[in-house]
Structures are given as C-alpha cells and as structure tokens.
Scaffold this motif. Structure first.
Motif, mmCIF file in Angstrom:
data_model
loop_
_atom_site.group_PDB
_atom_site.id
_atom_site.type_symbol
_atom_site.label_atom_id
_atom_site.label_comp_id
_atom_site.label_asym_id
_atom_site.label_seq_id
_atom_site.Cartn_x
_atom_site.Cartn_y
_atom_site.Cartn_z
ATOM 1 N N LEU A 18 0.819 -1.207 0.000
ATOM 2 C CA LEU A 18 0.000 0.000 0.000
ATOM 3 C C LEU A 18 0.857 1.263 0.000
ATOM 4 O O LEU A 18 0.549 2.237 -0.694
ATOM 5 N N THR A 19 1.951 1.249 0.751
ATOM 6 C CA THR A 19 2.840 2.413 0.803
ATOM 7 C C THR A 19 3.498 2.644 -0.551
ATOM 8 O O THR A 19 3.540 3.774 -1.051
ATOM 9 N N LEU A 20 3.999 1.580 -1.160
ATOM 10 C CA LEU A 20 4.624 1.710 -2.475
ATOM 11 C C LEU A 20 3.615 2.175 -3.518
ATOM 12 O O LEU A 20 3.925 3.024 -4.365
ATOM 13 N N LEU A 21 2.403 1.647 -3.447
ATOM 14 C CA LEU A 21 1.340 2.068 -4.363
ATOM 15 C C LEU A 21 0.987 3.544 -4.146
ATOM 16 O O LEU A 21 0.797 4.294 -5.115
ATOM 17 N N ALA A 22 0.942 3.963 -2.897
ATOM 18 C CA ALA A 22 0.644 5.368 -2.593
ATOM 19 C C ALA A 22 1.733 6.285 -3.147
ATOM 20 O O ALA A 22 1.434 7.349 -3.695
#
Length: 143
Positions: A18-22
């Motif tokens: 989720l962090t990388l996607l954000a």
C-alpha cells in the motif's frame, strides 16, 4: 521529485504494498529501499560490521512493531550514531498506544504518523510526507 532515496522499514507485506502504491499514485518516483525487519534496516544504514551501510536515505519511514529489532531500538541506534543522528525519521505506524508516541519523540523521531485505515486518506498522508520530507525539508550539510 528528485532522486533522494527513501528507506521504508515495514514488516507487513500489505502495508508495504500500500505504501509503495501510494508513492506511485502520488508520482513520487524516488528510489525506495525496503527493510522488512529492524536488523535489515540497521544493516542497510550501518553495514553488518557497523563500518558503513549501503544507503544514505533522505528520510526513513519506520514502523514500530518489527521483528528481530523493534522500531524504537532502530531509532535509538540511529540517533546514537554520529553518522545518522540528523537523518529525518518519520514513525509510520498503526500503533494507537500513547506510550509509543511518547517513546518515539523521546528518542528523537522527527514526526509520528498513524497509518490511516482508509486508502484515500493514506494516499493523502503519503503525498504530504513526500512533499515535505523530500522537497521542503532542509538538512544540515555534511551529513
């Protein structure tokens, strides 16, 4: 954004994704190195022999609840070493414990961000983190 490296210290694969996607959705194209436990983070920063690590991040996003060495101990070691004591460290955690917040600031974190449960809120939080720590924040020279 420029080419400053981000060190993400996160043991939860879903939170990492989720962090990388954000970051991707916010067009933050900086190199991101992921450490999945405290030992790996310390090795990246200081090397396995303590003589020098393989990265010099612009900012560290540090979870608290990590295997092997917890986030508070990682923060303690970062602040205790002359080479890394000025590195910006943002605690990025789902912990709601007031003591974690107090301990993090007592050990010298620069910011404490609770991970929002809602993905849209998380996108906004990551955008703000990226803009501030990678573009606006100034660090002492020679670090």
């Amino acid at each position: 954004m420029n080419a400053k490296t981000i060190l993400l210290v996160e043991d939860n694969p879903d939170d990492e994704e989720l962090t990388l996607l954000a970051f991707e959705q916010n067009h933050i194209s900086n190199a991101i190195t992921v450490a999945r436990d405290g030992v790996e983070a310390l090795d990246l920063l200081f090397g396995p022999d303590g003589q020098g690590g393989s990265i010099d991040p612009a900012v560290i996003l540090l979870d608290l609840k990590l295997p092997k060495v917890d986030g508070l101990e990682v923060l303690r070691r970062i602040r205790g070493d002359e080479r890394t004591r000025f590195l910006p460290v943002v605690i990025l955690t789902s912990s709601r414990e007031e003591q974690d917040l107090i301990d993090s600031y007592s050990l010298g974190c620069n910011s404490y961000v609770r991970k929002p449960v809602n993905f849209a809120e998380f996108l906004g939080a990551v955008r703000q983190l990226g803009l501030y720590w990678l573009l606006l924040n100034e660090q002492p020279s020679g670090r």
